[in-house]
Design a protein around this motif. Structure first.
Motif, PDB file in Angstrom:
ATOM      1  N   LYS A 127     -35.972  79.138  65.697  1.00  0.00           N
ATOM      2  CA  LYS A 127     -37.012  78.322  65.667  1.00  0.00           C
ATOM      3  C   LYS A 127     -36.733  76.867  64.968  1.00  0.00           C
ATOM      4  O   LYS A 127     -35.641  77.063  64.177  1.00  0.00           O
ATOM      5  N   ILE A 128     -37.106  75.867  65.350  1.00  0.00           N
ATOM      6  CA  ILE A 128     -36.694  74.579  64.807  1.00  0.00           C
ATOM      7  C   ILE A 128     -37.956  74.299  63.682  1.00  0.00           C
ATOM      8  O   ILE A 128     -39.066  74.257  63.851  1.00  0.00           O
ATOM      9  N   ASN A 129     -37.510  74.420  62.383  1.00  0.00           N
ATOM     10  CA  ASN A 129     -38.429  74.426  61.359  1.00  0.00           C
ATOM     11  C   ASN A 129     -38.352  72.761  61.003  1.00  0.00           C
ATOM     12  O   ASN A 129     -37.452  72.073  60.953  1.00  0.00           O
ATOM     13  N   ARG A 130     -39.626  72.627  60.406  1.00  0.00           N
ATOM     14  CA  ARG A 130     -39.822  71.124  60.057  1.00  0.00           C
ATOM     15  C   ARG A 130     -38.953  70.759  58.773  1.00  0.00           C
ATOM     16  O   ARG A 130     -38.526  69.664  58.677  1.00  0.00           O
ATOM     17  N   GLN A 131     -38.891  71.636  57.819  1.00  0.00           N
ATOM     18  CA  GLN A 131     -38.088  71.519  56.697  1.00  0.00           C
ATOM     19  C   GLN A 131     -36.492  71.899  56.977  1.00  0.00           C
ATOM     20  O   GLN A 131     -36.618  72.789  57.660  1.00  0.00           O
ATOM     21  N   ARG A 132     -35.763  71.290  56.022  1.00  0.00           N
ATOM     22  CA  ARG A 132     -34.124  71.768  56.267  1.00  0.00           C
ATOM     23  C   ARG A 132     -33.984  73.226  55.711  1.00  0.00           C
ATOM     24  O   ARG A 132     -34.741  73.403  54.623  1.00  0.00           O
ATOM     25  N   CYS A 133     -33.585  74.219  56.603  1.00  0.00           N
ATOM     26  CA  CYS A 133     -33.385  75.509  55.861  1.00  0.00           C
ATOM     27  C   CYS A 133     -31.969  75.537  55.062  1.00  0.00           C
ATOM     28  O   CYS A 133     -32.026  76.597  54.252  1.00  0.00           O
ATOM     29  N   HIS A 134     -30.923  74.990  55.376  1.00  0.00           N
ATOM     30  CA  HIS A 134     -29.738  74.882  54.861  1.00  0.00           C
ATOM     31  C   HIS A 134     -28.831  73.867  55.180  1.00  0.00           C
ATOM     32  O   HIS A 134     -29.229  72.727  56.190  1.00  0.00           O
ATOM     33  N   PRO A 135     -28.094  73.448  54.310  1.00  0.00           N
ATOM     34  CA  PRO A 135     -27.041  72.090  54.342  1.00  0.00           C
ATOM     35  C   PRO A 135     -26.315  72.120  55.755  1.00  0.00           C
ATOM     36  O   PRO A 135     -26.020  73.134  56.370  1.00  0.00           O
TER      37      PRO A 135
END
Length: 163
Positions: free
Chosen positions: A155-163
């Protein structure tokens, strides 16, 4: 292509509750292939074209194609970046970039997928109400910080999940 009138007539559907997705789609007054997609979001009984109980909302794309100007900009952005990285000796493995007659030329799968990566970012950014998923068979760098596992795909999330 000339624009046609709206498919949706409010009076015919005053008893039907439409989802926010379908309402937004109707406001766009889709044309061409997106008009076909609107029809795909609507179920029509064979004997009555516009039955108030017939409309329902289905998830799916509306107009996910980038505008031609976006496509041109992405191509030019990639070409300038590829030329800069070529001069700095920072091309990616398999990236074929050459200067012929003072013009940058790119070819190969890596170049095509880098341009596709820029285009997918434009589509993603222009469709904030849609969820996006990817089966990643080729790296699209901008996606990495946004990806989380979703079954066998990502899934491509709107918010960054990790650096």
């Amino acid at each position: 292509m000339s624009k046609t009138g709206p498919l949706y007539e409010p009076e015919c559907f005053k008893q039907v509750r439409l989802s926010e997705y379908l309402t937004d789609f109707i406001k766009e007054n889709p044309q061409s292939w997106t008009r076909i997609r609107l029809n795909g979001c609507c179920w029509k009984p064979p004997t009555r074209r516009k039955s108030p109980g017939a409309w329902r909302s289905l998830p799916g794309p509306r107009n996910l194609h980038p505008h031609p100007e976006d496509s041109r900009r992405c191509f030019e952005e990639y070409m300038a970046d590829a030329q800069r990285r070529m001069q700095a000796g920072q091309l990616k493995t398999g990236e074929d970039v050459k200067v012929i007659d003072n013009r940058v030329q790119v070819s190969g799968q890596v170049a095509v997928m880098n341009i596709n990566g820029l285009l997918t970012k434009v589509i993603f950014d222009h469709n904030p109400k849609n969820e996006f998923f990817v089966e990643e068979s080729f790296p699209l760098d901008w996606m990495y910080p946004h990806l989380t596992p979703f079954g066998i795909i990502m899934k491509i999330n709107r918010q960054r999940c990790h650096p």
